[in-house]
Enzyme design. Structure first.
Site, PDB file in Angstrom:
ATOM      1  N   THR A 101      12.567  -2.359 104.650  1.00 33.69           N
ATOM      2  CA  THR A 101      11.884  -3.559 105.147  1.00 33.69           C
ATOM      3  C   THR A 101      11.032  -3.215 106.369  1.00 33.69           C
ATOM      4  O   THR A 101       9.879  -3.653 106.482  1.00 33.69           O
ATOM      5  CB  THR A 101      12.912  -4.643 105.509  1.00 33.69           C
ATOM      6  OG1 THR A 101      13.582  -5.061 104.317  1.00 33.69           O
ATOM      7  CG2 THR A 101      12.239  -5.839 106.160  1.00 33.69           C
ATOM      8  N   GLN A 121      12.254   0.478  94.316  1.00 29.56           N
ATOM      9  CA  GLN A 121      13.088   0.475  93.119  1.00 29.56           C
ATOM     10  C   GLN A 121      12.823   1.655  92.196  1.00 29.56           C
ATOM     11  O   GLN A 121      13.676   1.993  91.376  1.00 29.56           O
ATOM     12  CB  GLN A 121      12.881  -0.834  92.345  1.00 29.56           C
ATOM     13  CG  GLN A 121      13.447  -2.061  93.033  1.00 29.56           C
ATOM     14  CD  GLN A 121      14.961  -2.028  93.160  1.00 29.56           C
ATOM     15  OE1 GLN A 121      15.656  -1.335  92.426  1.00 29.56           O
ATOM     16  NE2 GLN A 121      15.481  -2.788  94.113  1.00 29.56           N
ATOM     17  N   SER A 165      13.193   2.923 100.223  1.00 29.45           N
ATOM     18  CA  SER A 165      14.441   2.670 100.939  1.00 29.45           C
ATOM     19  C   SER A 165      15.551   3.498 100.324  1.00 29.45           C
ATOM     20  O   SER A 165      15.787   3.434  99.108  1.00 29.45           O
ATOM     21  CB  SER A 165      14.787   1.181 100.864  1.00 29.45           C
ATOM     22  OG  SER A 165      15.922   0.884 101.644  1.00 29.45           O
ATOM     23  N   ALA A 166      16.262   4.276 101.153  1.00 30.06           N
ATOM     24  CA  ALA A 166      17.215   5.261 100.645  1.00 30.06           C
ATOM     25  C   ALA A 166      18.393   4.647  99.902  1.00 30.06           C
ATOM     26  O   ALA A 166      18.894   5.231  98.939  1.00 30.06           O
ATOM     27  CB  ALA A 166      17.721   6.127 101.797  1.00 30.06           C
ATOM     28  N   HIS A 167      18.869   3.479 100.345  1.00 25.40           N
ATOM     29  CA  HIS A 167      20.064   2.942  99.697  1.00 25.40           C
ATOM     30  C   HIS A 167      19.795   2.423  98.289  1.00 25.40           C
ATOM     31  O   HIS A 167      20.723   2.097  97.559  1.00 25.40           O
ATOM     32  CB  HIS A 167      20.712   1.849 100.554  1.00 25.40           C
ATOM     33  CG  HIS A 167      19.957   0.568 100.603  1.00 25.40           C
ATOM     34  ND1 HIS A 167      18.883   0.365 101.432  1.00 25.40           N
ATOM     35  CD2 HIS A 167      20.120  -0.596  99.924  1.00 25.40           C
ATOM     36  CE1 HIS A 167      18.424  -0.860 101.267  1.00 25.40           C
ATOM     37  NE2 HIS A 167      19.146  -1.466 100.362  1.00 25.40           N
ATOM     38  N   CYS A 196      17.497 -11.426  98.272  1.00 23.80           N
ATOM     39  CA  CYS A 196      16.815 -12.128  99.359  1.00 23.80           C
ATOM     40  C   CYS A 196      16.839 -13.641  99.173  1.00 23.80           C
ATOM     41  O   CYS A 196      16.571 -14.384 100.108  1.00 23.80           O
ATOM     42  CB  CYS A 196      15.362 -11.666  99.450  1.00 23.80           C
ATOM     43  SG  CYS A 196      15.177  -9.896  99.650  1.00 23.80           S
TER      44      CYS A 196
END
Length: 462
Positions: A70, A177, A194-196, A320
């Protein structure tokens, strides 16, 4: 307990765990310092940057690590807009972007800029020609996700990138994604991830900015991460993120084929097992591990809790929006059913037995939720043709799917050609009543403001 919500956060990859533990011992020092421990930490940081840049398809000096995906989106959009402020203050996005992008768009509007949202089809895909038509002389930036986080639909990044190149507009691609499954199509100017989402630790994002892109980092200047991401980096997490990205990329081809087959099993079997279900998203151009469907006459929150009691962790649309009473903006933009929405995103290693077990319990769970809500039978009683009759249903103060259930219960009380008007103050009704009409062969006449709420009118056709 089967975990089917990898699109929100994938389980930590074993390589990430190993790298994290090793880096906790070796990478705790400040990589900006010149002494031995600092040099060792700097070597780890540089190696992580090179590995991540290789996966992204950019130069190491074009990539920085941020505290989250984000943050990468917010900083990337703000920096690109500021860097091209002399061109204009117009931003182009798709209607199904991640909420972080849409929040940045809202901030631009509040500051006096303009935003164009490009609509999508019922599969959630933008038309490249429509996207190109939205570009203007004062467009400072365009943003497009590589694949949708709620329904899995892949976007035409290559075609849009070519249109942006021809118009001289930089394109920011949100690859959160898709990056773990393979490289993004060429032509982008900025990229975030985003790594997670791929099995790395949380708290690590990527922001890549191509050389030559006008970019002005916002906020106080900082000497770290090229001035684009201030503060001391979480070096062990960064190392684990880069190591796991390389590992999942090595496994991607085999897992893609395996999980795609399992998702196809869900896509085909759910409509056979459960009546009144709509599977959404592009059936072909999609992420390999993600499938979303919506069940008529079902409350999504109740359904998720019921599946959780059966041992299955799933989500409903985007994380979200799941905590709000508003329907998903993605499903709204697609114009598909939002009630009873379930998203399955299978993590690597999901077994066929887990999927079959889910398919085994789903029909009973949906049936029990529908029974508790008083949902009607699947068929509508026959009636003689007629016209001019109208029945008004007061569903004010009731949340979907209740207004839809009450509509379905009374549609048989008017003759073919007759009207049913539903009064509702739930925003989801604007999406779910037309979707119900499409699924049940009835005609959606339209909506009009009522003294309280909105009046939705349906004409009986069958």
């Amino acid at each position: 307990m089967p975990y089917f919500d990898a699109a929100s956060a994938a389980p930590l990859h074993p390589v990430a765990r190993q790298a994290l533990l090793a880096a906790l011992d070796e990478g705790w020092a400040d990589p900006a310092r010149l002494y031995r421990e600092g040099r060792r930490a700097r070597l780890l940081l540089d190696a992580a940057r090179e590995a991540a840049a290789e996966a992204v398809g950019c130069r190491p000096d074009e990539l920085v690590f941020t505290p989250s995906g984000t943050r990468a989106l917010h900083d990337g959009i703000a920096g690109a807009l500021a860097g091209r402020r002399r061109v204009g203050r117009h931003l182009v996005v798709s209607a199904v972007e991640h909420s972080a992008v849409l929040h940045s768009a809202d901030a631009l509007r509040a500051a006096g800029g303009t935003v164009t949202e490009v609509e999508v089809d019922r599969a959630g895909r933008v038309d490249a020609a429509a996207y190109a038509a939205a570009l203007r002389a004062d467009t400072a930036l365009a943003a497009l996700q590589s694949a949708n986080h709620e329904v899995g639909t892949e976007q035409p990044v290559a075609e849009v990138a070519e249109a942006c190149r021809a118009a001289g507009v930089p394109l920011l691609v949100d690859a959160a994604q898709s990056l773990g499954w393979g490289p993004v199509a060429p032509g982008w100017s900025l990229l975030t991830a985003s790594a997670h989402k791929w099995g790395g630790p949380s708290g690590v994002g990527l922001l890549a900015v191509r050389k030559g892109v006008r970019f002005a980092a916002q906020g106080p200047a900082d000497e770290r991460e090229s001035g684009r991401s201030p503060g001391f980096p979480d070096l062990p997490a960064v190392v684990a993120a880069a190591a796991s990205l390389r590992a999942v990329r090595a496994e991607a081809a085999a897992e893609d084929a395996r999980l795609r087959a399992l998702v196809e099993r869900v896509r085909s079997r759910v409509p056979e097992l459960v009546p009144d279900v709509e599977v959404v998203g592009d059936p072909v151009r999609r992420l390999p591990h993600l499938v979303t469907f919506s069940c008529l006459y079902v409350d999504g929150e109740t359904l998720l809790h019921a599946l959780d009691r059966e041992g299955f962790s799933v989500s409903s649309g985007s994380s979200c929006t799941s905590s709000t009473l508003r329907p998903s903006h993605v499903l709204q933009a697609m114009g598909v059913l939002s009630e009873g929405n379930v998203r399955l995103s299978l993590p690597r290693g999901t077994s066929p037995e887990d999927v079959e077990a889910f398919l085994g319990v789903l029909p009973g769970v949906v049936a029990s939720v529908r029974e508790a809500l008083g949902a009607p039978a699947a068929t509508v009683p026959a009636a003689a043709p007629g016209a001019g009759e109208e029945l008004v249903v007061d569903s004010l103060g009731k949340r979907c799917p209740i207004p839809v259930i009450e509509l379905a219960k009374v549609i048989g009380d008017v003759p073919v050609g007759g009207l049913v008007t539903v009064l509702s103050d739930d925003e989801a009704a604007r999406l779910d009543i037309p979707a119900w009409c499409s699924m049940r062969g009835q005609e959606y006449v339209g909506e009009r403001p009522a003294e309280t709420g909105v009046a939705y009118t349906v004409r009986r056709r069958t």
